[in-house]
Design a protein around this motif. Structure first.
Motif, PDB file in Angstrom:
ATOM      1  N   ASN A 195       0.776  -0.975   0.151  1.00  0.00           N
ATOM      2  CA  ASN A 195      -0.355  -0.007   0.198  1.00  0.00           C
ATOM      3  C   ASN A 195       0.833   0.806  -0.583  1.00  0.00           C
ATOM      4  N   GLU A 241      -3.115  -1.683  -9.051  1.00  0.00           N
ATOM      5  CA  GLU A 241      -2.884  -1.527  -7.698  1.00  0.00           C
ATOM      6  C   GLU A 241      -2.108  -0.320  -6.968  1.00  0.00           C
ATOM      7  N   ALA A 242      -2.115   0.519  -6.522  1.00  0.00           N
ATOM      8  CA  ALA A 242      -1.092   0.879  -5.987  1.00  0.00           C
ATOM      9  C   ALA A 242      -2.012   1.635  -4.482  1.00  0.00           C
ATOM     10  N   THR A 270      -1.815   4.762  -3.320  1.00  0.00           N
ATOM     11  CA  THR A 270      -2.508   6.352  -3.950  1.00  0.00           C
ATOM     12  C   THR A 270      -1.403   6.253  -4.936  1.00  0.00           C
ATOM     13  N   VAL A 271      -2.686   6.947  -5.731  1.00  0.00           N
ATOM     14  CA  VAL A 271      -1.862   7.343  -7.213  1.00  0.00           C
ATOM     15  C   VAL A 271      -2.684   9.071  -7.150  1.00  0.00           C
ATOM     16  N   TYR A 326      -9.686   5.887 -12.265  1.00  0.00           N
ATOM     17  CA  TYR A 326      -9.330   5.364 -11.132  1.00  0.00           C
ATOM     18  C   TYR A 326     -10.828   5.708  -9.703  1.00  0.00           C
ATOM     19  N   LYS A 333     -10.752   2.570  -6.893  1.00  0.00           N
ATOM     20  CA  LYS A 333     -11.134   3.059  -5.414  1.00  0.00           C
ATOM     21  C   LYS A 333     -12.220   2.091  -5.219  1.00  0.00           C
ATOM     22  N   ILE A 389      -7.411  -0.130  -5.162  1.00  0.00           N
ATOM     23  CA  ILE A 389      -6.331   1.946  -4.573  1.00  0.00           C
ATOM     24  C   ILE A 389      -6.486   2.207  -3.299  1.00  0.00           C
TER      25      ILE A 389
END
Ligand code: SF4
Length: 446
Positions: A16, A55-56, A58-59, A81, A85, A90
């Motif tokens: 994350n 995936e991440a 924060t974008v 995005y 979310k 994300i």
């Protein structure tokens, strides 16, 4: 972009604390993202840039808000995005850049799923919202997102011009030059990273220094950058025709590391349309300037941009533009269709009477003409030996560029991989063996 997230792009592996920075729009936005990535790197967060995967933790989307199509691409990316979310792929979604600067209030009410909207001068805020410290001492340092052998160098921000169709001064504000010493420091930093091609960018490159030094300082800056002796190619983009500092051309003649290339958007040629556009220069001044460039540096690579469909452009004015393109035979030319941008002078003063269909037809005619001109220019290069920088590989070919080709926007030179191993970032002498409308084919000669 599809509403649901493509399963192929789902990977559960990323932690994350990964920040995914997405740069949309122009090279100036890319530079802003690179400063942000350096801060993220210093904050020991993992980061990816313009990656396919979703995936991440924060974008951060660095948006473009220039014209209709660019705005639509930014909104589509945000919504993509937002969906990610909703699907828990994300954790946080931040939006920055020109669209966010221009429409912050509207976006906050229309797409409230975004955790936070930032403006174009909010680097420190963005960094702090990632939970890391903003490191002032890293000023001028970037994580390059371009291939390591070339980099953009933004020498100023904003614009003082009043082109009637343009929203950029409303977004990026008045023209602010970077102090020459910090530009030199940034260039030294880039040279230290192995950059060989420096691409100077701004909204209005030739106006550099007028605020800080009360005179046009681009000639001085070019001399200073060239004196560093660190770059093989120094290239200029976004020159403005009115008040063009001709000394630049003398420097280009004298110094081999200044590319014989100039990007100078003329936008139109009809005096009626140029006046409606508030371009502050006339047809005769444009023609005189082109003659000057071509007489002083025969073979110079001139890139320009034209805008079709601006209020005031009737059939007669459009034919005049086609005639100009035919006569001037620009080595490189890009075109846009007029997009009415609210609060611009043109939107307030003129009615956008031309249909989108007519604008597209005119755009098509311009690009069809330029394609044949480019073909003609390319065919004259057959058998010539040109100095080419290799950018990378694609399929069976190495992809390179000549001095007259800027990355991403201009032509390419294709060299068969079977010809031997070539190193990205290295320069080779290439004999041109074939050509297409835009690209050239060649073989390395020692
Ligand atoms: S020079 Fe004109 S078109 Fe370019 S950014 Fe400034 S106002 Fe816009």
């Amino acid at each position: 972009m599809a509403s649901g997230i493509d399963p192929a792009m789902k990977m559960k592996s990323l932690q994350n604390n990964t920040v995914h920075v997405i740069s949309l729009g122009c090279s100036k936005n890319i530079v802003d993202s690179e400063f942000l990535l350096r801060q993220i790197q210093a904050g020991n967060l993992r980061f990816i840039h313009n990656a396919e995967i979703i995936e991440a933790g924060t974008v951060i989307i660095n948006t473009c808000g220039f014209i209709k199509d660019a705005k639509q691409e930014s909104i589509d990316t945000i919504l993509h995005y937002v969906q990610a979310k909703k699907e828990g792929l994300i954790d946080r979604l931040f939006v920055t850049g020109c669209l966010s600067e221009r429409y912050k209030k509207e976006l906050e009410s229309e797409i409230p799923e975004v955790d936070r909207y930032f403006g174009v001068n909010d680097l420190e805020h963005v960094v702090r919202h990632l939970g890391i410290d903003y490191r002032k001492e890293l000023k001028g340092e970037r994580v390059l997102t371009t291939p390591g052998h070339y980099a953009y160098l933004k020498i100023s921000e904003g614009c003082d011009r009043t082109c009637s169709f343009c929203a950029i001064p409303m977004i990026r504000g008045r023209h602010i030059s970077k102090p020459i010493e910090s530009i030199i420091d940034e260039a030294r930093h880039l040279a230290g990273k192995g950059v060989k091609e420096l691409i100077l960018i701004a909204q209005d490159l030739t106006w550099y220094g007028t605020d800080l030094y009360r005179k046009q300082m681009l000639p001085e800056l070019l001399n200073r950058l060239s004196d560093m002796g660190q770059f093989k190619w120094i290239r200029m983009h976004y020159a403005y025709p009115a008040g063009f500092p001709k000394e630049i051309i003398r420097i280009m003649k004298e110094r081999n590391d200044i590319c014989r290339y100039l990007d100078i958007p003329f936008q139109h040629i009809s005096n009626k349309v140029l006046s409606n556009m508030h371009r502050n220069h006339s047809k005769d001044q444009i023609l005189e300037l082109i003659d000057f460039f071509r007489n002083e540096i025969p073979g110079i690579g001139l890139r320009t941009t034209v805008l079709v469909g601006h209020p005031g452009e009737g059939e007669k004015e459009f034919r005049e533009l086609l005639g100009f393109i035919q006569d001037a035979k620009f080595e490189r030319l890009g075109a846009f269709t007029y997009s009415e941008e609210e609060n611009t002078f043109a939107a307030k003063k003129f009615r956008d009477v031309l249909s989108e269909k007519t604008k597209q037809i005119r755009f098509g005619e311009v690009m069809k003409l330029q394609r044949s001109i480019s073909r003609g220019i390319n065919s004259k290069k057959m058998g010539n030996i040109l100095n080419v920088i290799i950018d990378g590989k694609e399929g069976d070919y190495y992809i390179g560029r000549t001095e007259a080709d800027s990355p991403e926007v201009d032509n390419e030179v294709l060299i068969k991989k079977s010809d031997g191993k070539l190193i990205p970032g290295n320069f080779y002498n290439v004999k041109i063996t074939a050509c297409e409308d835009y690209d050239l084919y060649g073989e390395v000669v020692t």
